[in-house]
Design a protein around this motif. Sequence first.
Motif, PDB file in Angstrom:
ATOM      1  N   VAL A 117      27.012  32.744-107.518  1.00 26.90           N
ATOM      2  CA  VAL A 117      26.287  33.230-106.486  1.00 26.90           C
ATOM      3  C   VAL A 117      26.727  34.806-106.508  1.00 26.90           C
ATOM      4  CG1 VAL A 117      26.582  33.740-104.008  1.00 26.90           C
ATOM      5  CG2 VAL A 117      27.251  31.400-104.955  1.00 26.90           C
ATOM      6  N   ASP A 118      25.586  35.587-107.033  1.00 27.88           N
ATOM      7  CA  ASP A 118      25.520  36.681-107.596  1.00 27.88           C
ATOM      8  C   ASP A 118      25.363  37.880-106.222  1.00 27.88           C
ATOM      9  OD1 ASP A 118      25.950  38.821-109.356  1.00 27.88           O
ATOM     10  OD2 ASP A 118      23.624  39.027-109.482  1.00 27.88           O
ATOM     11  N   GLU A 119      25.830  39.078-106.356  1.00 25.09           N
ATOM     12  CA  GLU A 119      25.776  40.047-105.064  1.00 25.09           C
ATOM     13  C   GLU A 119      26.247  39.371-103.822  1.00 25.09           C
ATOM     14  OE1 GLU A 119      24.803  43.354-105.561  1.00 25.09           O
ATOM     15  OE2 GLU A 119      24.117  43.134-107.544  1.00 25.09           O
ATOM     16  N   ALA A 120      27.208  38.828-103.769  1.00 25.14           N
ATOM     17  CA  ALA A 120      27.735  38.116-102.661  1.00 25.14           C
ATOM     18  C   ALA A 120      28.391  39.075-101.488  1.00 25.14           C
ATOM     19  CB  ALA A 120      28.947  37.249-103.016  1.00 25.14           C
ATOM     20  N   GLN A 121      28.405  40.329-101.727  1.00 22.47           N
ATOM     21  CA  GLN A 121      28.858  41.414-100.963  1.00 22.47           C
ATOM     22  C   GLN A 121      27.630  41.460 -99.784  1.00 22.47           C
ATOM     23  OE1 GLN A 121      28.027  42.179-103.941  1.00 22.47           O
ATOM     24  NE2 GLN A 121      26.414  43.929-103.857  1.00 22.47           N
ATOM     25  N   ASN A 122      26.329  41.093 -99.893  1.00 23.55           N
ATOM     26  CA  ASN A 122      25.314  41.110 -99.148  1.00 23.55           C
ATOM     27  C   ASN A 122      25.117  39.831 -98.399  1.00 23.55           C
ATOM     28  OD1 ASN A 122      24.636  43.631 -99.689  1.00 23.55           O
ATOM     29  ND2 ASN A 122      23.360  43.173-101.585  1.00 23.55           N
ATOM     30  N   CYS A 123      26.141  39.040 -98.474  1.00 25.72           N
ATOM     31  CA  CYS A 123      26.376  37.693 -97.719  1.00 25.72           C
ATOM     32  C   CYS A 123      27.104  38.042 -96.630  1.00 25.72           C
ATOM     33  CB  CYS A 123      26.775  36.698 -98.485  1.00 25.72           C
ATOM     34  SG  CYS A 123      25.553  35.858 -99.910  1.00 25.72           S
ATOM     35  N   THR A 124      26.921  37.488 -95.340  1.00 22.91           N
ATOM     36  CA  THR A 124      27.837  37.622 -94.380  1.00 22.91           C
ATOM     37  C   THR A 124      28.880  36.335 -94.605  1.00 22.91           C
ATOM     38  OG1 THR A 124      26.735  35.658 -92.817  1.00 22.91           O
ATOM     39  CG2 THR A 124      25.890  38.229 -92.612  1.00 22.91           C
ATOM     40  N   TYR A 125      29.977  36.487 -93.852  1.00 25.33           N
ATOM     41  CA  TYR A 125      31.178  35.379 -93.759  1.00 25.33           C
ATOM     42  C   TYR A 125      30.364  34.118 -93.594  1.00 25.33           C
ATOM     43  CZ  TYR A 125      35.646  33.228 -92.962  1.00 25.33           C
ATOM     44  OH  TYR A 125      36.626  32.501 -92.943  1.00 25.33           O
ATOM     45  N   VAL A 126      29.550  34.061 -92.563  1.00 22.29           N
ATOM     46  CA  VAL A 126      28.880  32.732 -92.365  1.00 22.29           C
ATOM     47  C   VAL A 126      28.126  32.143 -93.361  1.00 22.29           C
ATOM     48  CG1 VAL A 126      27.538  31.337 -90.810  1.00 22.29           C
ATOM     49  CG2 VAL A 126      29.046  33.075 -89.785  1.00 22.29           C
ATOM     50  N   GLN A 127      27.142  32.852 -94.199  1.00 18.80           N
ATOM     51  CA  GLN A 127      26.569  32.489 -95.446  1.00 18.80           C
ATOM     52  C   GLN A 127      27.426  32.220 -96.453  1.00 18.80           C
ATOM     53  OE1 GLN A 127      24.190  36.345 -95.672  1.00 18.80           O
ATOM     54  NE2 GLN A 127      22.234  35.071 -95.495  1.00 18.80           N
ATOM     55  N   LEU A 128      28.390  33.024 -96.613  1.00 18.68           N
ATOM     56  CA  LEU A 128      29.435  32.430 -97.825  1.00 18.68           C
ATOM     57  C   LEU A 128      30.233  31.427 -97.397  1.00 18.68           C
ATOM     58  CD1 LEU A 128      30.917  35.882 -98.586  1.00 18.68           C
ATOM     59  CD2 LEU A 128      29.849  34.271-100.075  1.00 18.68           C
ATOM     60  N   LYS A 129      30.627  30.960 -96.303  1.00 19.66           N
ATOM     61  CA  LYS A 129      31.164  29.915 -95.794  1.00 19.66           C
ATOM     62  C   LYS A 129      30.311  28.558 -96.176  1.00 19.66           C
ATOM     63  CE  LYS A 129      33.376  27.455 -91.996  1.00 19.66           C
ATOM     64  NZ  LYS A 129      33.639  27.386 -90.709  1.00 19.66           N
ATOM     65  N   MET A 130      29.056  28.989 -95.920  1.00 17.91           N
ATOM     66  CA  MET A 130      27.779  27.874 -96.034  1.00 17.91           C
ATOM     67  C   MET A 130      27.873  27.456 -97.542  1.00 17.91           C
ATOM     68  SD  MET A 130      24.368  27.616 -97.130  1.00 17.91           S
ATOM     69  CE  MET A 130      23.629  29.261 -96.813  1.00 17.91           C
ATOM     70  N   ILE A 131      27.576  28.570 -98.328  1.00 20.60           N
ATOM     71  CA  ILE A 131      27.219  28.203 -99.686  1.00 20.60           C
ATOM     72  C   ILE A 131      28.601  27.601-100.556  1.00 20.60           C
ATOM     73  CG2 ILE A 131      27.990  30.767-100.618  1.00 20.60           C
ATOM     74  CD1 ILE A 131      24.819  29.318-101.883  1.00 20.60           C
ATOM     75  N   LEU A 132      29.793  28.164-100.083  1.00 21.16           N
ATOM     76  CA  LEU A 132      30.998  27.687-100.668  1.00 21.16           C
ATOM     77  C   LEU A 132      31.163  26.268-100.436  1.00 21.16           C
ATOM     78  CD1 LEU A 132      33.501  30.610 -99.882  1.00 21.16           C
ATOM     79  CD2 LEU A 132      32.601  29.939-102.243  1.00 21.16           C
ATOM     80  N   THR A 133      30.675  25.783 -99.366  1.00 25.29           N
ATOM     81  CA  THR A 133      31.158  24.513 -99.096  1.00 25.29           C
ATOM     82  C   THR A 133      29.657  23.507 -99.740  1.00 25.29           C
ATOM     83  OG1 THR A 133      29.648  24.784 -96.761  1.00 25.29           O
ATOM     84  CG2 THR A 133      32.336  24.766 -96.916  1.00 25.29           C
ATOM     85  N   ARG A 134      28.785  24.058-100.491  1.00 27.52           N
ATOM     86  CA  ARG A 134      27.882  23.419-101.215  1.00 27.52           C
ATOM     87  C   ARG A 134      28.473  22.680-102.432  1.00 27.52           C
ATOM     88  NH1 ARG A 134      25.476  22.110 -97.502  1.00 27.52           N
ATOM     89  NH2 ARG A 134      27.353  23.101 -96.622  1.00 27.52           N
ATOM     90  N   LEU A 135      29.573  23.189-102.763  1.00 34.25           N
ATOM     91  CA  LEU A 135      30.262  22.640-104.047  1.00 34.25           C
ATOM     92  C   LEU A 135      30.406  21.203-104.185  1.00 34.25           C
ATOM     93  CD1 LEU A 135      31.672  24.027-106.768  1.00 34.25           C
ATOM     94  CD2 LEU A 135      33.618  23.965-105.599  1.00 34.25           C
ATOM     95  N   GLY A 136      30.010  20.461-105.184  1.00 34.97           N
ATOM     96  CA  GLY A 136      30.041  19.221-105.418  1.00 34.97           C
ATOM     97  C   GLY A 136      30.967  18.737-106.546  1.00 34.97           C
TER      98      GLY A 136
END
Length: 195
Positions: A117-136
Amino acid sequence: QARLIEAIDKTNLVAALGPAGTGKTYLAIAKAVDYLRAGTVARIVLCRPAVDAGENIGFLPGDMEEKLAPYLRPLYDALQDRMSPKQIKQMIADGQIEIASVGFMRGRTLNNAYVVVDEAQNCTYVQLKMILTRLGFNSKMIVTGDPAQSDLLPELSGLGPVADRLEKMDDVSVIRLKQADVVRHPLVAQMLDVL
């Protein structure tokens, strides 16, 4: 950089924070290629938020894929340092490499994958929470960014708060690179001092 490489090998979730030119994206993608070639993972998933630096994506020509291409170009550039454009094209066609916008990650589970996940400073807290919980299962996720260079309003960027919370977890690595770690042209580190 050595601590970042060690963290990638040791933990399944790594946040790499630091200024431009410290090799965060390059090292994350270089390791992704190593893991894929070794058969440790079946695919690489590279994603970035489609947040502009003052321009508007709607004015770019073409369909959604063509509109996103300029945002994802730095990921292709990093891949091309490790493999030929022909190899990349074939691996994308085969589904071994996927390059997508963060916005298309909702609802997915990324198993047997190396996710950057690159340039993550351009993600909101909610977006980062969503993407982090994709980890399988059998997956690694490396989140890179520079909280000081967000294209969002400062209070909207979620990278700093997320990294602070992740740092308290035992099985997560948070690596904070500094200006002294810049590996681009010497002028970059000097510019970071004055800009």
